[in-house]
Design a protein around this motif. Structure first.
Motif, PDB file in Angstrom:
ATOM      1  N   GLY A   1       0.776  -1.195  -0.078  1.00 38.62           N
ATOM      2  CA  GLY A   1      -0.026  -0.086   0.106  1.00 38.62           C
ATOM      3  C   GLY A   1       0.744   1.249  -0.038  1.00 38.62           C
ATOM      4  N   SER A   2       2.073   1.186  -0.110  1.00 38.88           N
ATOM      5  CA  SER A   2       2.994   2.343   0.071  1.00 38.88           C
ATOM      6  C   SER A   2       3.199   2.845  -1.607  1.00 38.88           C
ATOM      7  CB  SER A   2       4.387   2.037   0.462  1.00 38.88           C
ATOM      8  OG  SER A   2       5.166   1.150  -0.495  1.00 38.88           O
ATOM      9  N   PRO A   3       3.772   4.099  -1.559  1.00 35.07           N
ATOM     10  CA  PRO A   3       3.974   4.648  -2.828  1.00 35.07           C
ATOM     11  C   PRO A   3       4.968   3.704  -3.769  1.00 35.07           C
ATOM     12  CG  PRO A   3       4.342   6.332  -1.255  1.00 35.07           C
ATOM     13  CD  PRO A   3       3.941   5.057  -0.563  1.00 35.07           C
ATOM     14  N   ALA A   4       5.747   3.117  -3.201  1.00 40.78           N
ATOM     15  CA  ALA A   4       6.739   2.008  -3.884  1.00 40.78           C
ATOM     16  C   ALA A   4       5.897   1.074  -4.413  1.00 40.78           C
ATOM     17  CB  ALA A   4       7.940   1.606  -2.962  1.00 40.78           C
ATOM     18  N   ASP A   5       4.972   0.418  -3.579  1.00 41.50           N
ATOM     19  CA  ASP A   5       4.148  -0.733  -3.897  1.00 41.50           C
ATOM     20  C   ASP A   5       3.190  -0.257  -5.060  1.00 41.50           C
ATOM     21  OD1 ASP A   5       2.773  -3.160  -3.912  1.00 41.50           O
ATOM     22  OD2 ASP A   5       1.468  -2.274  -2.541  1.00 41.50           O
ATOM     23  N   ALA A   6       2.505   0.883  -5.005  1.00 39.51           N
ATOM     24  CA  ALA A   6       1.831   1.674  -6.288  1.00 39.51           C
ATOM     25  C   ALA A   6       2.575   1.656  -7.349  1.00 39.51           C
ATOM     26  CB  ALA A   6       1.146   2.770  -5.681  1.00 39.51           C
ATOM     27  N   ALA A   7       3.838   1.918  -7.362  1.00 42.51           N
ATOM     28  CA  ALA A   7       4.522   2.197  -8.498  1.00 42.51           C
ATOM     29  C   ALA A   7       5.126   1.055  -9.031  1.00 42.51           C
ATOM     30  CB  ALA A   7       5.740   3.079  -8.335  1.00 42.51           C
ATOM     31  N   GLY A   8       4.685  -0.415  -8.577  1.00 34.83           N
ATOM     32  CA  GLY A   8       5.273  -1.544  -9.116  1.00 34.83           C
ATOM     33  C   GLY A   8       6.379  -2.097  -8.789  1.00 34.83           C
ATOM     34  N   ILE A   9       7.115  -1.472  -7.803  1.00 39.34           N
ATOM     35  CA  ILE A   9       8.609  -1.628  -7.426  1.00 39.34           C
ATOM     36  C   ILE A   9       8.485  -2.884  -6.721  1.00 39.34           C
ATOM     37  CG2 ILE A   9      10.791  -1.025  -6.107  1.00 39.34           C
ATOM     38  CD1 ILE A   9       9.769   1.822  -6.708  1.00 39.34           C
ATOM     39  N   ARG A  10       9.239  -3.936  -7.064  1.00 37.96           N
ATOM     40  CA  ARG A  10       9.337  -5.296  -6.205  1.00 37.96           C
ATOM     41  C   ARG A  10      10.352  -5.620  -5.658  1.00 37.96           C
ATOM     42  NH1 ARG A  10       7.961  -8.812 -11.433  1.00 37.96           N
ATOM     43  NH2 ARG A  10       5.956  -7.575 -12.311  1.00 37.96           N
ATOM     44  N   LYS A  11      10.452  -6.597  -4.318  1.00 34.69           N
ATOM     45  CA  LYS A  11      11.512  -7.143  -3.868  1.00 34.69           C
ATOM     46  C   LYS A  11      12.482  -7.568  -4.891  1.00 34.69           C
ATOM     47  CE  LYS A  11      12.752 -10.452  -0.358  1.00 34.69           C
ATOM     48  NZ  LYS A  11      12.501 -11.629   0.438  1.00 34.69           N
ATOM     49  N   GLY A  12      13.950  -7.501  -4.807  1.00 30.87           N
ATOM     50  CA  GLY A  12      14.672  -7.985  -5.694  1.00 30.87           C
ATOM     51  C   GLY A  12      15.079  -7.032  -6.678  1.00 30.87           C
ATOM     52  N   ASP A  13      14.176  -5.947  -7.029  1.00 34.89           N
ATOM     53  CA  ASP A  13      14.588  -4.685  -7.932  1.00 34.89           C
ATOM     54  C   ASP A  13      16.098  -4.192  -7.505  1.00 34.89           C
ATOM     55  OD1 ASP A  13      12.348  -5.421  -9.475  1.00 34.89           O
ATOM     56  OD2 ASP A  13      11.349  -3.842  -8.803  1.00 34.89           O
ATOM     57  N   ARG A  14      16.899  -3.789  -8.235  1.00 37.19           N
ATOM     58  CA  ARG A  14      18.114  -3.185  -8.128  1.00 37.19           C
ATOM     59  C   ARG A  14      17.711  -1.600  -8.053  1.00 37.19           C
ATOM     60  NH1 ARG A  14      23.586  -2.778 -11.662  1.00 37.19           N
ATOM     61  NH2 ARG A  14      24.810  -1.286 -10.075  1.00 37.19           N
ATOM     62  N   LEU A  15      18.207  -0.869  -7.319  1.00 40.65           N
ATOM     63  CA  LEU A  15      17.985   0.473  -6.961  1.00 40.65           C
ATOM     64  C   LEU A  15      19.416   1.049  -7.493  1.00 40.65           C
ATOM     65  CD1 LEU A  15      16.357   2.849  -6.088  1.00 40.65           C
ATOM     66  CD2 LEU A  15      17.322   2.749  -3.827  1.00 40.65           C
ATOM     67  N   ARG A  16      19.297   1.749  -8.579  1.00 42.10           N
ATOM     68  CA  ARG A  16      20.641   2.460  -9.382  1.00 42.10           C
ATOM     69  C   ARG A  16      20.750   3.677  -8.845  1.00 42.10           C
ATOM     70  NH1 ARG A  16      22.533  -0.547 -13.597  1.00 42.10           N
ATOM     71  NH2 ARG A  16      23.334   1.249 -14.372  1.00 42.10           N
ATOM     72  N   SER A  17      19.641   4.566  -8.698  1.00 40.68           N
ATOM     73  CA  SER A  17      19.857   6.083  -8.372  1.00 40.68           C
ATOM     74  C   SER A  17      18.747   6.576  -7.863  1.00 40.68           C
ATOM     75  CB  SER A  17      20.144   6.746  -9.512  1.00 40.68           C
ATOM     76  OG  SER A  17      18.932   6.831 -10.439  1.00 40.68           O
ATOM     77  N   VAL A  18      18.704   7.692  -6.899  1.00 34.96           N
ATOM     78  CA  VAL A  18      17.814   8.569  -6.322  1.00 34.96           C
ATOM     79  C   VAL A  18      17.990   9.847  -6.617  1.00 34.96           C
ATOM     80  CG1 VAL A  18      16.725   8.946  -4.149  1.00 34.96           C
ATOM     81  CG2 VAL A  18      17.809   6.805  -4.383  1.00 34.96           C
ATOM     82  N   ASP A  19      17.034  10.457  -7.305  1.00 33.90           N
ATOM     83  CA  ASP A  19      16.940  11.883  -7.865  1.00 33.90           C
ATOM     84  C   ASP A  19      18.319  12.082  -8.656  1.00 33.90           C
ATOM     85  OD1 ASP A  19      14.431  12.776  -7.151  1.00 33.90           O
ATOM     86  OD2 ASP A  19      15.265  13.494  -5.238  1.00 33.90           O
ATOM     87  N   GLY A  20      18.629  11.039  -9.483  1.00 39.23           N
ATOM     88  CA  GLY A  20      19.868  11.220 -10.402  1.00 39.23           C
ATOM     89  C   GLY A  20      21.429  11.004  -9.707  1.00 39.23           C
ATOM     90  N   LYS A  21      21.144  10.539  -8.489  1.00 35.67           N
ATOM     91  CA  LYS A  21      22.434  10.230  -7.509  1.00 35.67           C
ATOM     92  C   LYS A  21      22.589   8.806  -7.593  1.00 35.67           C
ATOM     93  CE  LYS A  21      21.994  14.626  -4.835  1.00 35.67           C
ATOM     94  NZ  LYS A  21      21.999  15.064  -3.684  1.00 35.67           N
ATOM     95  N   ARG A  22      23.699   8.486  -8.046  1.00 35.91           N
ATOM     96  CA  ARG A  22      24.155   6.934  -8.086  1.00 35.91           C
ATOM     97  C   ARG A  22      24.221   6.449  -6.587  1.00 35.91           C
ATOM     98  NH1 ARG A  22      24.070   3.709 -12.492  1.00 35.91           N
ATOM     99  NH2 ARG A  22      25.877   2.757 -11.711  1.00 35.91           N
ATOM    100  N   VAL A  23      23.494   5.202  -6.300  1.00 35.97           N
ATOM    101  CA  VAL A  23      23.715   5.017  -4.857  1.00 35.97           C
ATOM    102  C   VAL A  23      24.619   3.617  -4.738  1.00 35.97           C
ATOM    103  CG1 VAL A  23      21.444   5.556  -4.408  1.00 35.97           C
ATOM    104  CG2 VAL A  23      21.766   3.448  -5.348  1.00 35.97           C
ATOM    105  N   ASP A  24      25.111   3.074  -5.755  1.00 40.86           N
ATOM    106  CA  ASP A  24      26.010   1.996  -5.765  1.00 40.86           C
ATOM    107  C   ASP A  24      27.098   2.417  -4.857  1.00 40.86           C
ATOM    108  OD1 ASP A  24      24.585   0.452  -7.502  1.00 40.86           O
ATOM    109  OD2 ASP A  24      25.835   0.318  -9.044  1.00 40.86           O
TER     110      ASP A  24
END
Length: 401
Positions: free
Chosen positions: A144-167
């Motif tokens: 029920g969260s914004p991430a859930d509503a956007a279709g983001i799933r467990k196991g997805d790789r998060l590459r950036s947040v607001d254009g900033k690389r997170v690796d």
């Protein structure tokens, strides 16, 4: 290492707060008011008027803790009179004091701090985990969260947040980006997430929302093993632990998972201890040299085999609970050494409405062990396959009578 977008340093990261995450002052109210056995907290202005001062200890710089209080308040008042920032002046005074856990918060930061203890936070509703190669993976998504509503799933790789690389970034930094701490982002603000799933790479824009935490979750590890995971000791979590123990099948063994638990309200940790102990000592603590004690309520379940899981992210109130269960012979502790945050902070309101929290004492386990700086060493040190080892240990403890 993993984290959810609740568990990050408060906005405008403080020297001490960066280490203690959201719950840097989890002992503050109980220490100031003597109300460790009650869930309600006093405000900083109330708290400072209720503490009796006994023999006063020394900090690293050689000044008494009472002197530190005055120094910080005086620095803030002088800065305010000179038209300078009281918060920055107070921060400099805290830094000079040598207080490792001392911190200063603006009024808004402290309000957010207390909201977090009540189980509320602003975020997108996902857990992040850093893999061995430095990649950031979505470890879970809140329903029920914004991430859930956007279709983001467990196991997805998060590459950036607001254009900033997170690796390669620490999880706490990634979480702070998700929450928008640098800009004091409020609910409704947008955040752009760069994601990857298999061969697909895309960018998803979601809006932050006010969310409530799920501090206690329960699942079955095996037919006769219940895992009670406590993410944080927010308001009401202790009673949730007791309910989980009561609802567990009569033949079930229990794993109490405190890994990554960065603390919370001490009163809630004591309530959780009461689920497994029939009264007795949980911890002792001192406030400016005055000795006090915390006791469990009688009537807890003392018969079920119990394993407590800990790691380097197990902190403060969670360490207090672990130490009690270990010292009292109630649980076998499995995992890796805990963080080692066993100090008591007291909040006080500064002239501009900001809040300073300075260390006034330390707590000890029932056997007298100090946790601060040393942490708790598990009975069985395990880095990999912790849950599997816990199940093996439980099988050797026998069934409840």
């Amino acid at each position: 290492m993993s984290g959810r977008d609740l568990f990050c340093p408060p906005r405008r990261i403080r020297r001490g707060a960066a280490l203690t995450l959201v719950f840097a002052s989890i002992l503050a109210t109980g220490a100031a008011t003597g109300s460790f056995d009650a869930p309600d907290r006093k405000s900083p202005s109330q708290a400072t008027g209720t503490e009796s001062v006994g023999s006063v200890g020394q900090n690293k710089a050689g000044n008494s803790k009472a002197d530190n209080d005055k120094d910080v308040a005086d620095a803030a008042a002088e800065a305010m009179a000179d038209g300078e920032s009281p918060v920055e002046a107070a921060e400099r005074a805290v830094s000079r004091s040598g207080d490792r856990w001392g911190a200063v918060y603006s009024p808004g930061e402290y309000e957010e701090f207390e909201e977090a203890l009540d189980g509320a936070y602003t975020g997108v509703g996902l857990w992040a985990r850093r893999e061995r190669d430095g990649r950031i993976e979505v470890a879970g998504v809140r329903e029920g969260s914004p991430a859930d509503a956007a279709g983001i799933r467990k196991g997805d790789r998060l590459r950036s947040v607001d254009g900033k690389r997170v690796d390669g970034r620490p999880v706490t930094e990634v979480v702070a980006l998700l929450r928008g701490d640098a800009t004091d982002a409020a609910a409704g603000t947008a955040v752009s997430l760069g994601l990857e799933r298999g061969t697909r790479a895309w960018t998803e824009t979601v809006r932050r929302a006010r969310l409530s935490t799920e501090p206690v979750t329960v699942r079955e590890l095996a037919a006769d093993v219940a895992v009670i995971n406590v993410a944080a000791f927010t308001k009401g979590s202790g009673e949730l632990v007791r309910d989980a123990v009561t609802r567990a099948p009569s033949g079930a063994r229990i794993v109490l998972d405190l890994r990554g638990n960065s603390g919370g309200l001490v009163a809630e940790a004591v309530t959780a201890a009461s689920a497994f102990l029939d009264g007795g000592l949980v911890a002792t603590y001192d406030v400016r040299g005055e000795q006090r004690a915390l006791h469990a309520e009688p009537g807890g379940d003392t018969s079920r085999p119990l394993v407590a899981l800990v790691d380097g992210g197990t902190m403060s109130a969670a360490e207090l609970l672990t130490g009690a269960l270990q010292d009292r012979g109630r649980a076998v502790v499995v995992g890796s050494r805990t963080f080692g945050k066993g100090s008591v902070q007291m909040p006080s309101r500064l002239p501009d409405g900001s809040v300073a929290e300075l260390t006034v004492g330390h707590y000890r386990t029932p056997s007298g062990r100090s946790v601060d700086g040393s942490g708790i060493t598990p009975d069985l040190e395990v880095e990999e396959g912790v849950l599997e080892r816990a199940e093996t240990v439980l099988s050797g403890l026998g069934a409840p009578s």
